[in-house]
Design a protein around this motif. Structure first.
Motif, PDB file in Angstrom:
ATOM      1  N   LEU A  31      87.658  59.993  20.751  1.00  0.00           N
ATOM      2  CA  LEU A  31      89.211  60.182  21.743  1.00  0.00           C
ATOM      3  C   LEU A  31      90.207  60.585  22.658  1.00  0.00           C
ATOM      4  CD1 LEU A  31      88.870  63.681  18.777  1.00  0.00           C
ATOM      5  CD2 LEU A  31      90.183  61.633  18.489  1.00  0.00           C
ATOM      6  N   CYS A  32      88.617  61.185  23.680  1.00  0.00           N
ATOM      7  CA  CYS A  32      89.237  61.283  25.183  1.00  0.00           C
ATOM      8  C   CYS A  32      89.156  60.163  25.919  1.00  0.00           C
ATOM      9  CB  CYS A  32      88.548  62.313  26.027  1.00  0.00           C
ATOM     10  SG  CYS A  32      88.757  64.126  25.421  1.00  0.00           S
ATOM     11  N   GLY A  33      88.422  58.440  25.736  1.00  0.00           N
ATOM     12  CA  GLY A  33      88.628  57.748  26.281  1.00  0.00           C
ATOM     13  C   GLY A  33      87.506  57.639  27.500  1.00  0.00           C
ATOM     14  N   ILE A  34      87.007  58.152  26.842  1.00  0.00           N
ATOM     15  CA  ILE A  34      85.706  58.017  28.238  1.00  0.00           C
ATOM     16  C   ILE A  34      83.992  58.684  27.598  1.00  0.00           C
ATOM     17  CG2 ILE A  34      86.670  59.871  30.093  1.00  0.00           C
ATOM     18  CD1 ILE A  34      85.230  62.383  28.748  1.00  0.00           C
ATOM     19  N   THR A  35      83.130  58.071  28.371  1.00  0.00           N
ATOM     20  CA  THR A  35      81.999  58.029  27.624  1.00  0.00           C
ATOM     21  C   THR A  35      81.386  59.049  27.627  1.00  0.00           C
ATOM     22  OG1 THR A  35      80.801  58.141  29.851  1.00  0.00           O
ATOM     23  CG2 THR A  35      81.382  55.895  29.347  1.00  0.00           C
ATOM     24  N   GLU A  36      80.502  59.363  26.718  1.00  0.00           N
ATOM     25  CA  GLU A  36      79.641  60.400  25.827  1.00  0.00           C
ATOM     26  C   GLU A  36      78.967  61.224  27.342  1.00  0.00           C
ATOM     27  OE1 GLU A  36      76.499  62.251  22.396  1.00  0.00           O
ATOM     28  OE2 GLU A  36      77.384  59.379  22.283  1.00  0.00           O
ATOM     29  N   ASP A  37      78.383  60.007  28.020  1.00  0.00           N
ATOM     30  CA  ASP A  37      77.787  60.736  29.234  1.00  0.00           C
ATOM     31  C   ASP A  37      78.959  61.573  30.038  1.00  0.00           C
ATOM     32  OD1 ASP A  37      75.249  60.442  30.793  1.00  0.00           O
ATOM     33  OD2 ASP A  37      76.926  59.524  32.688  1.00  0.00           O
ATOM     34  N   TYR A  38      79.188  61.292  30.449  1.00  0.00           N
ATOM     35  CA  TYR A  38      80.645  61.697  30.960  1.00  0.00           C
ATOM     36  C   TYR A  38      80.705  62.716  30.893  1.00  0.00           C
ATOM     37  CZ  TYR A  38      85.016  61.358  34.263  1.00  0.00           C
ATOM     38  OH  TYR A  38      85.393  62.257  35.415  1.00  0.00           O
ATOM     39  N   LEU A  39      81.675  63.227  29.168  1.00  0.00           N
ATOM     40  CA  LEU A  39      81.261  63.840  28.636  1.00  0.00           C
ATOM     41  C   LEU A  39      80.434  65.358  28.775  1.00  0.00           C
ATOM     42  CD1 LEU A  39      83.380  66.139  27.119  1.00  0.00           C
ATOM     43  CD2 LEU A  39      82.689  65.083  24.883  1.00  0.00           C
TER      44      LEU A  39
END
Length: 62
Positions: A31-39
């Protein structure tokens, strides 16, 4: 559900509300347009979320 510490950092708050809403890291990251790793790094406070600017701030009202 664990209570959110009063002085929780941004990552702790994101994780708290993500879990409270029943969403996975994969769902929120998408939803945020980032990777799971980054989150995951944001939630662990090893990365800071990107800065967002909002127009029409209540402090700028005429």
């Amino acid at each position: 559900m664990m209570a959110l510490p009063q002085r929780a950092d941004v990552g702790q708050r994101i994780r708290h509300y993500r879990i409270r809403s029943g969403r996975t890291q994969a769902a929120v990251a998408g939803l945020c347009g980032i990777t799971e790793d980054y989150l995951s790094r944001i939630e662990r406070s090893s990365k800071f979320p990107p800065h967002f600017s909002f127009s029409g701030s209540p402090t700028n009202s005429a």
